[in-house]
Design an enzyme around this catalytic site. Structure first.
Site, mmCIF file in Angstrom:
data_model
loop_
_atom_site.group_PDB
_atom_site.id
_atom_site.type_symbol
_atom_site.label_atom_id
_atom_site.label_comp_id
_atom_site.label_asym_id
_atom_site.label_seq_id
_atom_site.Cartn_x
_atom_site.Cartn_y
_atom_site.Cartn_z
ATOM 1 C CE1 TYR A 41 -0.799 4.106 9.387
ATOM 2 C CE2 TYR A 41 0.342 2.871 7.673
ATOM 3 C CZ TYR A 41 -0.745 3.034 8.522
ATOM 4 O OH TYR A 41 -1.769 2.107 8.500
ATOM 5 N N PRO B 269 -3.400 0.789 18.838
ATOM 6 C CG PRO B 269 -5.251 -0.569 18.389
ATOM 7 C CD PRO B 269 -4.570 0.166 19.492
ATOM 8 C CG HIS C 277 -2.135 -0.826 1.061
ATOM 9 N ND1 HIS C 277 -3.260 -0.666 1.809
ATOM 10 C CD2 HIS C 277 -2.409 -1.821 0.186
ATOM 11 C CE1 HIS C 277 -4.181 -1.537 1.426
ATOM 12 N NE2 HIS C 277 -3.682 -2.253 0.446
ATOM 13 C CE LYS D 195 4.717 3.530 13.219
ATOM 14 N NZ LYS D 195 5.092 3.079 11.892
ATOM 15 C CE1 TYR E 183 -4.841 4.193 8.832
ATOM 16 C CE2 TYR E 183 -5.270 4.204 11.196
ATOM 17 C CZ TYR E 183 -4.580 3.701 10.109
ATOM 18 O OH TYR E 183 -3.637 2.720 10.291
HETATM 19 P P1 RFL Z 1 2.260 -11.341 21.568
HETATM 20 O O1 RFL Z 1 1.787 -11.459 20.176
HETATM 21 O O2 RFL Z 1 1.282 -10.932 22.611
HETATM 22 O O3 RFL Z 1 2.901 -12.752 21.946
HETATM 23 C C1 RFL Z 1 3.214 -13.084 23.273
HETATM 24 C C2 RFL Z 1 3.069 -14.591 23.415
HETATM 25 O O4 RFL Z 1 3.447 -14.981 24.743
HETATM 26 C C3 RFL Z 1 2.511 -15.929 25.216
HETATM 27 N N1 RFL Z 1 2.573 -15.919 26.680
HETATM 28 C C4 RFL Z 1 3.190 -16.879 27.406
HETATM 29 N N2 RFL Z 1 3.838 -17.992 27.038
HETATM 30 C C5 RFL Z 1 4.342 -18.789 28.023
HETATM 31 N N3 RFL Z 1 4.212 -18.488 29.349
HETATM 32 C C6 RFL Z 1 3.568 -17.375 29.758
HETATM 33 N N4 RFL Z 1 3.454 -17.087 31.064
HETATM 34 C C7 RFL Z 1 3.030 -16.519 28.760
HETATM 35 N N5 RFL Z 1 2.325 -15.351 28.806
HETATM 36 C C8 RFL Z 1 2.061 -15.004 27.544
HETATM 37 C C9 RFL Z 1 1.193 -15.453 24.632
HETATM 38 O O5 RFL Z 1 0.205 -16.471 24.603
HETATM 39 C C10 RFL Z 1 1.617 -15.035 23.241
HETATM 40 O O6 RFL Z 1 1.543 -16.089 22.309
HETATM 41 O O7 RFL Z 1 3.509 -10.352 21.712
HETATM 42 P P2 RFL Z 1 4.696 -9.993 20.682
HETATM 43 O O8 RFL Z 1 5.295 -11.256 20.122
HETATM 44 O O9 RFL Z 1 5.525 -9.014 21.389
HETATM 45 O O10 RFL Z 1 3.949 -9.296 19.437
HETATM 46 C C11 RFL Z 1 3.322 -8.035 19.596
HETATM 47 C C12 RFL Z 1 2.100 -7.938 18.674
HETATM 48 O O11 RFL Z 1 1.272 -9.075 18.869
HETATM 49 C C13 RFL Z 1 1.283 -6.661 18.927
HETATM 50 O O12 RFL Z 1 2.124 -5.586 19.237
HETATM 51 C C14 RFL Z 1 0.430 -6.266 17.699
HETATM 52 O O13 RFL Z 1 -0.553 -7.239 17.430
HETATM 53 C C15 RFL Z 1 -0.229 -4.904 17.911
HETATM 54 N N6 RFL Z 1 -1.155 -4.530 16.828
HETATM 55 C C16 RFL Z 1 -0.679 -4.007 15.631
HETATM 56 N N7 RFL Z 1 0.645 -3.877 15.417
HETATM 57 C C17 RFL Z 1 1.113 -3.444 14.197
HETATM 58 O O14 RFL Z 1 2.328 -3.322 14.020
HETATM 59 N N8 RFL Z 1 0.272 -3.127 13.151
HETATM 60 C C18 RFL Z 1 -1.080 -3.238 13.288
HETATM 61 O O15 RFL Z 1 -1.799 -3.012 12.317
HETATM 62 C C19 RFL Z 1 -1.608 -3.655 14.576
HETATM 63 N N9 RFL Z 1 -2.927 -3.775 14.766
HETATM 64 C C20 RFL Z 1 -2.530 -4.725 16.989
HETATM 65 C C21 RFL Z 1 -3.411 -4.321 15.937
HETATM 66 C C22 RFL Z 1 -3.056 -5.310 18.136
HETATM 67 C C23 RFL Z 1 -4.415 -5.498 18.252
HETATM 68 N N10 RFL Z 1 -4.861 -6.157 19.422
HETATM 69 C C24 RFL Z 1 -5.839 -7.165 19.450
HETATM 70 C C25 RFL Z 1 -4.119 -5.986 20.645
HETATM 71 C C26 RFL Z 1 -4.765 -4.478 16.057
HETATM 72 C C27 RFL Z 1 -5.293 -5.038 17.225
HETATM 73 C C28 RFL Z 1 -6.784 -5.160 17.325
HETATM 74 C C1 PHB Z 2 -5.340 -4.001 10.982
HETATM 75 O O1 PHB Z 2 -5.411 -4.275 9.768
HETATM 76 O O2 PHB Z 2 -5.653 -4.827 11.857
HETATM 77 C C2 PHB Z 2 -4.906 -2.656 11.405
HETATM 78 C C3 PHB Z 2 -4.481 -1.752 10.437
HETATM 79 C C4 PHB Z 2 -4.081 -0.484 10.811
HETATM 80 C C5 PHB Z 2 -4.097 -0.125 12.135
HETATM 81 C C6 PHB Z 2 -4.507 -1.027 13.107
HETATM 82 C C7 PHB Z 2 -4.904 -2.305 12.743
HETATM 83 O O3 PHB Z 2 -3.737 1.137 12.489
#
Ligand code: RFL
Ligand code: PHB
Length: 404
Positions: A393, A302, A79, A306, A209
């Protein structure tokens, strides 16, 4: 993992099989370093958990350079910008033109996790799913230990050279650092996101957005046939209060463009969930032989897309740091936290800025609404302001000096 006299031994014990833990395990394997990953959820759960979707160009490069981009190169959608919508109008920000060609790629975190698990297992990597009672100990010694109970109920202790805390915000690693040795900065936002995954082609070619008096909305996507959409809701909202048609009606209202002929396509909802919004940074990201990476050390709302990118950039810095440490050179280990925190704080500021510019604060007055609209008008009318958004971004170098 090696067994010596019945005791288990590895070079790097990794807690958490999210993107940070799995990618670190892969990057270490490329350097000939042995690791064991323990994860308290099942493989199926990790592969289905709906989260991020947008990769910075640096994250794509890292996956490519480490041999993980086969499916990403075929299925990822590049994109070159986003839309900002406010005041009933939609404006395009052209990242390529503003940043000299930089882009982002839409490729779901779930797909990255599937790719990483498949690669680790194909390479003979050790990932224990469904563990419980994870604990880390002796962190200031040069033989820290990782304890867990396996899926069958047997208890294990692994002696490591280093432990990587990649266990997300609710994990056990960060709380094992003495409270008086870390500084926490935190902000909770008075709103949350209701996110849906829908079996319907996206109604847009790039992410929208939208600022709206009813609250923020985001139109993202997962593929050319699956859409991902979000609505700002109250933080204590129950997902059961939102039947499908209420979600679609509210999304249609917040994305409405009167007189344009644009319409939001609707389809079956495949997944739904509510995510709280928080900014959180815990520093330093190292305690003795424990190194934190990803959400274990920092959380961003989110809106700036990032979180996943920060997690990947942390382990990009951590892998060579651990390689040097294991050879007896502590210099990179001593600077690991500072090497990450400049980038972490830049992303924290950008995510806060995007969030507060686009969401409705409950109880806010007309002054706040005018200030948000003025900022949005400035972003779409000033090349300097648009470039600033585009630059943030599309991402930062993994090592961004705190003073830079
Ligand atoms: P994770 O993915 O939370 O993984 C951590 C893992 O550790 C496990 N765990 C354990 N394992 C063993 N023993 C324990 N005691 C444990 N406690 C926990 C968990 O089960 C899990 O599998 O962390 P990590 O690897 O640091 O990754 C970070 C990302 O997951 C997170 O920052 C992103 O998903 C945030 N995020 C977004 N980031 C982006 O860069 N671009 C995006 O578009 C974006 N959109 C989002 C998002 C996060 C969202 N949510 C649901 C929080 C959109 C949403 C809705
Ligand atoms: C997503 O596709 O889940 C998403 C995209 C952009 C954002 C947050 C989440 O800023």
């Amino acid at each position: 993992m090696k067994r010596t006299n019945g005791a288990m031994r590895t070079q790097v014990g990794i807690v958490g099989a999210g993107p940070a833990g799995l990618l670190l395990s892969h990057l270490l394997a490329l350097r000939g370093i042995d690791s064991v990953v323990v994860e308290n959820r099942s493989r199926a759960y990790c592969e289905a958990r709906q989260r991020a979707g947008v990769l910075e160009d640096g994250s794509v490069r890292l996956l490519r350079e480490s041999g993980l981009s086969g499916r990403l190169d075929r299925e990822g959608l590049e994109h070159g910008g986003i839309y900002l919508q406010f005041d009933g109008e939609r404006h395009h920000l052209d990242f390529r033109a503003l940043t000299g060609g930089r882009t982002v790629t839409v490729y779901a975190q779930t797909e990255i996790v599937k790719d990483l698990i498949a690669q680790r297992l194909a390479d003979g990597g050790v990932v224990h799913f469904d563990v419980s009672d994870t604990a880390v100990d002796r962190l200031t010694s040069d033989r820290p230990v990782l304890r867990y109970t396996d899926a069958g109920g047997s208890k294990h202790e692994i002696t490591c050279d280093v432990i990587a805390g990649c266990d997300g915000f609710h994990g056990v690693c960060r709380p094992s650092i003495p409270a008086d040795l870390s500084t926490v900065r935190e902000r909770e936002y008075p709103y949350a996101w209701l996110g849906i995954l829908a079996d319907v082609p996206p109604s847009t070619d790039e992410l929208i957005y939208a600022h709206h008096r009813n609250g923020f909305a985001l139109h993202s996507l997962r593929s050319l046939t699956v859409s991902r959409l979000y609505l700002q809701v109250d933080p204590d909202e129950a997902v059961d209060n939102w039947p499908d048609q209420r979600i679609w009606d509210e999304l249609a209202r917040r994305f409405e463009l009167p007189g344009s002929g644009w319409e939001l396509r609707q389809g079956p909802v495949l997944d739904r969930g509510i995510t709280p919004m928080r900014s959180f940074v815990s520093a330093p990201m190292r305690y003795g032989r424990l190194f934190l990476a990803g959400d274990a050390a920092h959380i961003v709302p989110p809106t700036g897309a990032k979180g996943l990118n920060l997690a990947m950039a942390d382990v990009d810095v951590l892998a060579p740091t651990l390689e040097a440490l294991l050879k007896g050179d502590e210099r990179l280990a001593d600077s690991y936290s500072a090497a990450c925190l400049g980038r972490v704080w830049r992303a924290t500021h950008f995510s806060w800025w995007m969030t507060t510019m686009l969401h409705q604060t409950p109880g806010a007055d007309a002054m706040e609404a005018e200030l948000q609209l003025s900022q949005l008008r400035y972003v779409i009318s000033s090349r300097a302001a648009a470039t600033s958004l585009a630059e943030n971004y599309t991402g930062y170098p993994a090592r961004l000096a705190a003073a830079g």
